[in-house]
Motif scaffolding. Structure first.
Motif, PDB file in Angstrom:
ATOM      1  N   SER A  27      -0.295 -24.619 -40.389  1.00 41.39           N
ATOM      2  CA  SER A  27      -1.238 -25.654 -40.824  1.00 41.39           C
ATOM      3  C   SER A  27      -0.505 -26.614 -41.758  1.00 41.39           C
ATOM      4  CB  SER A  27      -2.413 -25.022 -41.588  1.00 41.39           C
ATOM      5  OG  SER A  27      -3.160 -24.165 -40.764  1.00 41.39           O
ATOM      6  N   ASP A  28      -1.002 -27.845 -41.874  1.00 42.11           N
ATOM      7  CA  ASP A  28      -0.341 -28.826 -42.739  1.00 42.11           C
ATOM      8  C   ASP A  28      -1.243 -29.302 -43.870  1.00 42.11           C
ATOM      9  OD1 ASP A  28      -2.099 -30.345 -41.313  1.00 42.11           O
ATOM     10  OD2 ASP A  28      -0.626 -31.787 -40.575  1.00 42.11           O
ATOM     11  N   HIS A  29      -2.102 -28.421 -44.368  1.00 42.46           N
ATOM     12  CA  HIS A  29      -3.004 -28.736 -45.476  1.00 42.46           C
ATOM     13  C   HIS A  29      -3.030 -27.541 -46.419  1.00 42.46           C
ATOM     14  CE1 HIS A  29      -5.904 -26.119 -43.468  1.00 42.46           C
ATOM     15  NE2 HIS A  29      -5.543 -26.744 -42.350  1.00 42.46           N
ATOM     16  N   MET A  30      -3.691 -27.705 -47.551  1.00 47.43           N
ATOM     17  CA  MET A  30      -3.665 -26.688 -48.609  1.00 47.43           C
ATOM     18  C   MET A  30      -4.936 -25.840 -48.635  1.00 47.43           C
ATOM     19  SD  MET A  30      -0.714 -27.375 -49.585  1.00 47.43           S
ATOM     20  CE  MET A  30      -0.406 -26.548 -51.119  1.00 47.43           C
ATOM     21  N   PHE A  31      -5.491 -25.547 -47.451  1.00 45.50           N
ATOM     22  CA  PHE A  31      -6.698 -24.731 -47.380  1.00 45.50           C
ATOM     23  C   PHE A  31      -6.504 -23.572 -46.416  1.00 45.50           C
ATOM     24  CE2 PHE A  31      -8.176 -28.904 -48.641  1.00 45.50           C
ATOM     25  CZ  PHE A  31      -8.999 -28.601 -49.710  1.00 45.50           C
ATOM     26  N   LYS A  32      -7.123 -22.469 -46.754  1.00 43.19           N
ATOM     27  CA  LYS A  32      -7.239 -21.322 -45.867  1.00 43.19           C
ATOM     28  C   LYS A  32      -8.724 -21.177 -45.607  1.00 43.19           C
ATOM     29  CE  LYS A  32      -5.986 -17.261 -44.049  1.00 43.19           C
ATOM     30  NZ  LYS A  32      -6.249 -17.373 -42.642  1.00 43.19           N
ATOM     31  N   ASP A  55      -4.479 -23.978 -37.193  1.00 37.95           N
ATOM     32  CA  ASP A  55      -5.906 -24.281 -37.109  1.00 37.95           C
ATOM     33  C   ASP A  55      -6.408 -24.096 -35.680  1.00 37.95           C
ATOM     34  OD1 ASP A  55      -6.165 -25.340 -39.893  1.00 37.95           O
ATOM     35  OD2 ASP A  55      -4.691 -26.764 -39.122  1.00 37.95           O
ATOM     36  N   HIS A  56      -7.426 -23.269 -35.522  1.00 33.50           N
ATOM     37  CA  HIS A  56      -7.987 -23.049 -34.189  1.00 33.50           C
ATOM     38  C   HIS A  56      -9.413 -22.520 -34.310  1.00 33.50           C
ATOM     39  CE1 HIS A  56      -6.349 -19.131 -35.364  1.00 33.50           C
ATOM     40  NE2 HIS A  56      -7.217 -18.590 -34.533  1.00 33.50           N
ATOM     41  N   LYS A  57     -10.086 -22.471 -33.161  1.00 32.63           N
ATOM     42  CA  LYS A  57     -11.434 -21.926 -33.120  1.00 32.63           C
ATOM     43  C   LYS A  57     -11.590 -21.061 -31.878  1.00 32.63           C
ATOM     44  CE  LYS A  57     -13.648 -25.963 -30.961  1.00 32.63           C
ATOM     45  NZ  LYS A  57     -14.756 -26.928 -31.113  1.00 32.63           N
ATOM     46  N   HIS A  58     -12.524 -20.136 -31.979  1.00 31.04           N
ATOM     47  CA  HIS A  58     -12.866 -19.241 -30.880  1.00 31.04           C
ATOM     48  C   HIS A  58     -14.333 -19.488 -30.553  1.00 31.04           C
ATOM     49  CE1 HIS A  58      -9.361 -16.577 -31.910  1.00 31.04           C
ATOM     50  NE2 HIS A  58      -9.595 -17.112 -33.097  1.00 31.04           N
ATOM     51  N   PHE A  68      -7.918 -29.966 -37.981  1.00 33.76           N
ATOM     52  CA  PHE A  68      -8.474 -29.953 -39.336  1.00 33.76           C
ATOM     53  C   PHE A  68      -8.200 -31.284 -40.028  1.00 33.76           C
ATOM     54  CE2 PHE A  68      -8.215 -29.392 -43.877  1.00 33.76           C
ATOM     55  CZ  PHE A  68      -9.277 -28.556 -44.175  1.00 33.76           C
ATOM     56  N   SER A  69      -9.244 -31.835 -40.692  1.00 34.58           N
ATOM     57  CA  SER A  69      -9.032 -33.051 -41.483  1.00 34.58           C
ATOM     58  C   SER A  69      -9.447 -32.822 -42.935  1.00 34.58           C
ATOM     59  CB  SER A  69      -9.772 -34.246 -40.877  1.00 34.58           C
ATOM     60  OG  SER A  69     -11.160 -33.994 -40.810  1.00 34.58           O
ATOM     61  N   GLN A  73     -15.526 -31.925 -43.116  1.00 36.78           N
ATOM     62  CA  GLN A  73     -15.567 -32.118 -41.663  1.00 36.78           C
ATOM     63  C   GLN A  73     -15.521 -30.770 -40.946  1.00 36.78           C
ATOM     64  OE1 GLN A  73     -16.044 -35.153 -40.004  1.00 36.78           O
ATOM     65  NE2 GLN A  73     -16.495 -33.684 -38.379  1.00 36.78           N
ATOM     66  N   LEU A  74     -14.742 -29.841 -41.463  1.00 37.06           N
ATOM     67  CA  LEU A  74     -14.693 -28.486 -40.903  1.00 37.06           C
ATOM     68  C   LEU A  74     -16.097 -27.881 -40.866  1.00 37.06           C
ATOM     69  CD1 LEU A  74     -13.077 -25.841 -40.113  1.00 37.06           C
ATOM     70  CD2 LEU A  74     -13.004 -25.381 -42.576  1.00 37.06           C
ATOM     71  N   LEU A  75     -16.820 -27.985 -41.974  1.00 39.20           N
ATOM     72  CA  LEU A  75     -18.176 -27.444 -42.026  1.00 39.20           C
ATOM     73  C   LEU A  75     -19.106 -28.162 -41.046  1.00 39.20           C
ATOM     74  CD1 LEU A  75     -18.498 -26.921 -45.859  1.00 39.20           C
ATOM     75  CD2 LEU A  75     -18.447 -25.133 -44.104  1.00 39.20           C
TER      76      LEU A  75
END
Length: 88
Positions: A27-32, A55-58, A68-69, A73-75
C-alpha cells in the motif's frame, strides 16, 4: 476507528481503521484497515490491506484490487457494497 454495528439479528459490520508509522507493504498510504460484513457467521464482504497483498476487497469468494484514496472514501465504498449485498 474500531466499531461494530448490528444490522440484523444474524448480520453485523466490523470497521477497523488505524494510522500506521509506515505504509503496509503493498500500500502507498499510512493506514491499515479491515472492514467486514458478516451474515450468519460467514464473512460475505471484506476490505483490507494485509502486508504483501496491498489494498483489496473480497465480495463473496471473489478478490479484487481496491483503489484506496482516503479513509472517508473507503467507508463510503464499503457501505455501498454492504447496501448492494443486502438488496440481493
Amino acid at each position: 476507528m474500531r466499531e461494530r454495528h448490528q444490522l440484523a439479528p444474524d448480520a453485523f459490520v466490523e470497521l477497523r481503521i488505524w494510522r500506521v508509522p509506515q505504509s503496509v507493504r503493498g500500500s502507498d498510504h499510512m493506514f491499515k484497515y479491515a472492514l467486514a460484513y458478516v451474515v450468519a457467521r460467514e464473512c460475505v464482504l471484506r476490505y483490507d490491506n494485509e502486508a504483501g497483498k496491498g489494498d483489496h476487497k473480497h465480495i463473496g469468494d471473489v478478490e479484487t484490487a481496491y483503489d484506496f484514496s482516503t479513509p472517508a472514501q473507503l467507508l463510503r465504498d464499503f457501505w455501498a457494497d454492504v447496501d448492494g449485498w443486502r438488496c440481493q
